[in-house]
Design an enzyme around this catalytic site. Structure first.
Site, PDB file in Angstrom:
ATOM      1  N   ASP A  37       0.777  -1.299  -0.143  1.00 44.18           N
ATOM      2  CA  ASP A  37      -0.010   0.191  -0.012  1.00 44.18           C
ATOM      3  C   ASP A  37       0.747   1.405   0.087  1.00 44.18           C
ATOM      4  O   ASP A  37       0.189   2.410  -0.061  1.00 44.18           O
ATOM      5  CB  ASP A  37      -1.007  -0.087   1.271  1.00 44.18           C
ATOM      6  N   GLY A  38       1.998   1.280  -0.018  1.00 45.06           N
ATOM      7  CA  GLY A  38       3.190   2.340  -0.264  1.00 45.06           C
ATOM      8  C   GLY A  38       3.763   2.559   1.238  1.00 45.06           C
ATOM      9  O   GLY A  38       4.702   3.566   1.076  1.00 45.06           O
ATOM     10  N   ARG A  96      11.152  26.530   2.928  1.00 45.85           N
ATOM     11  CA  ARG A  96      10.709  27.920   2.293  1.00 45.85           C
ATOM     12  C   ARG A  96       9.508  28.411   2.985  1.00 45.85           C
ATOM     13  O   ARG A  96       9.401  29.609   2.844  1.00 45.85           O
ATOM     14  CB  ARG A  96      10.397  27.732   0.638  1.00 45.85           C
ATOM     15  N   ASP A 169      17.795  37.561  -5.661  1.00 45.48           N
ATOM     16  CA  ASP A 169      16.724  38.299  -5.067  1.00 45.48           C
ATOM     17  C   ASP A 169      17.090  38.610  -3.784  1.00 45.48           C
ATOM     18  O   ASP A 169      18.533  38.631  -3.267  1.00 45.48           O
ATOM     19  CB  ASP A 169      15.563  37.268  -4.823  1.00 45.48           C
ATOM     20  N   LYS A 192      13.695  41.174  -7.229  1.00 34.04           N
ATOM     21  CA  LYS A 192      12.558  40.338  -7.461  1.00 34.04           C
ATOM     22  C   LYS A 192      11.400  40.312  -6.887  1.00 34.04           C
ATOM     23  O   LYS A 192      11.027  40.154  -5.821  1.00 34.04           O
ATOM     24  CB  LYS A 192      13.172  38.705  -7.310  1.00 34.04           C
ATOM     25  N   ARG A 194       7.735  38.114  -6.474  1.00 31.24           N
ATOM     26  CA  ARG A 194       7.269  36.759  -6.606  1.00 31.24           C
ATOM     27  C   ARG A 194       5.629  37.102  -6.848  1.00 31.24           C
ATOM     28  O   ARG A 194       5.074  37.879  -6.024  1.00 31.24           O
ATOM     29  CB  ARG A 194       7.562  35.777  -5.466  1.00 31.24           C
TER      30      ARG A 194
HETATM   31  C1  R5P Z   1      14.114  31.751  -2.942  1.00 30.53           C
HETATM   32  O1  R5P Z   1      13.750  32.536  -2.008  1.00 30.53           O
HETATM   33  C2  R5P Z   1      15.027  30.854  -3.154  1.00 30.53           C
HETATM   34  O2  R5P Z   1      16.308  31.238  -2.545  1.00 30.53           O
HETATM   35  C3  R5P Z   1      15.229  30.574  -4.666  1.00 30.53           C
HETATM   36  O3  R5P Z   1      15.646  31.453  -5.390  1.00 30.53           O
HETATM   37  C4  R5P Z   1      14.014  29.817  -4.978  1.00 30.53           C
HETATM   38  O4  R5P Z   1      13.519  28.738  -4.127  1.00 30.53           O
HETATM   39  C5  R5P Z   1      14.338  29.031  -6.312  1.00 30.53           C
HETATM   40  O5  R5P Z   1      12.965  28.411  -6.715  1.00 30.53           O
HETATM   41  P1  R5P Z   1      12.913  28.602  -8.305  1.00 30.53           P
HETATM   42  O6  R5P Z   1      13.970  27.745  -9.003  1.00 30.53           O
HETATM   43  O7  R5P Z   1      11.222  27.709  -8.480  1.00 30.53           O
HETATM   44  O8  R5P Z   1      12.572  29.927  -8.949  1.00 30.53           O
END
Ligand code: R5P
Length: 314
Positions: A37-38, A96, A169, A192, A194
């Site tokens: 079943d995994g 994250r 970033d 950057k 998001r």
């Molecule tokens: C972001 O805060 C991390 O330092 C990476 O830049 C990020 O996790 C990279 O994710 P992806 O390659 O999906 O943009």
């Protein structure tokens, strides 16, 4: 090294074997299987009573399975009377989501810390945690190594001449500054923004990259969105050569295709996560560096109660 026992989960057996080779020890024997079943079944085939046990497992994709396997391994070692259990997590997933910066979201890094401790881990050894403050989610010792010495040695050996360190970033500025301190060179930052978990929108660059050799440093390449957009920005700003260094090559989704088409001359990642078949052929500019000596040395020092600090780069 009397009493030291090394075990490996199934997430990265090649790295575990390299760490074991560095230490000159065999990996402990364990029978790891999946029930029909995994669910995961485990039986240790070596005696661990009174031992200093280290279990090596990256919680890389499939992260849920690898995390659960690690927890089961720790529980098993505890019930088999290991004296001390160190979870060696070369890539620490679920890191994250490390703060509640909007309503109705979890803090998964804290949840994982609770799970590891509840399972019975006495210490954690990891590498380039997404954020240093995750160490504070634990009430047990955490050694958070940096791949910087391995990566910087590789970059130095490439004889690139002067480099400009670029953080893709704002969150990676401290990391880029560490490299700049070691390798020399100016610093530039990509601003950057998001949009969602899988989509990023890159805005502007703070600093000068015109006619420069750029070294772009990140902790993780997951979908490749962040790094590729950042590389496109520095190329638009007329960078001469673009080198990327990232500790953890998660390389999920469209990452390989994106990196293949990106204006990147060389990519260095480490072996914290095994690559899927064919990735190296599709990405000839990719080089994988091993962190086995770094992690093996940390294990040796932890076992001998020696300082691990000199392996850290702050
Ligand atoms: C972001 O805060 C991390 O330092 C990476 O830049 C990020 O996790 C990279 O994710 P992806 O390659 O999906 O943009």
């Amino acid at each position: 090294m009397t009493g030291l026992r090394l075990f490996s989960g199934r997430s990265n057996p090649a790295l575990a074997a390299r760490i074991a080779a560095y230490l000159g020890l065999p990996l402990g024997r364990a029978q790891l299987d999946d029930f029909p079943d995994g669910e995961i079944s485990l039986k240790l085939l070596d005696d661990v009573r009174g031992c200093d046990a280290f279990v090596i497992q990256s919680t890389c994709p499939p992260g849920n399975k690898h995390l659960m396997e690690l927890l089961i391994f720790i529980d098993c070692l505890k019930r088999a009377s290991a004296k001390r259990i160190t979870a060696v997590i070369p890539y620490f997933g679920y890191a994250r989501q490390d703060r509640k910066d909007e309503g109705r979201v979890p803090i998964t890094a804290k949840l994982v810390a609770n799970l590891l401790t509840t399972a019975g881990a006495d210490r954690v050894l990891t590498l380039d945690l997404h954020a240093h403050q995750i160490q504070g989610f634990f009430d047990i010792p955490v050694d958070n190594l940096s791949a910087e010495p391995v990566m910087s040695a590789h970059i130095s050996a490439m004889n690139l001449g002067p480099v400009t360190l670029v953080s893709p970033d704002v969150g990676n500025v401290k990391r880029a500054r560490i490299y700049a301190n070691h390798l020399g060179g100016d610093l530039a930052i990509i601003d950057k923004r998001r949009v969602s978990g899988s989509e990023t929108q890159t805005m502007a660059i703070i600093g000068d990259v015109r006619d420069k050799t750029v070294l772009m440093i990140d902790d993780i390449i997951a979908t490749g969105g962040t790094i590729v957009q950042a590389c496109e920005v520095v190329r638009r700003h007329q960078a001469k050569r673009i080198i990327v260094g990232a500790t953890h090559g998660v390389l999920c989704g469209q990452a390989v295709e994106r990196l293949r088409k990106a204006p990147i001359d060389h990519i260095a990642i480490t072996d914290t996560i095994p690559l899927a078949d064919g990735v190296c052929e599709q990405l000839p500019q990719l080089q994988v560096l091993t962190v086995s000596e770094l992690m093996g040395e940390a294990i040796r020092r932890i076992h001998r109660n020696e300082s691990v600090s000199s392996l850290f780069m702050k």
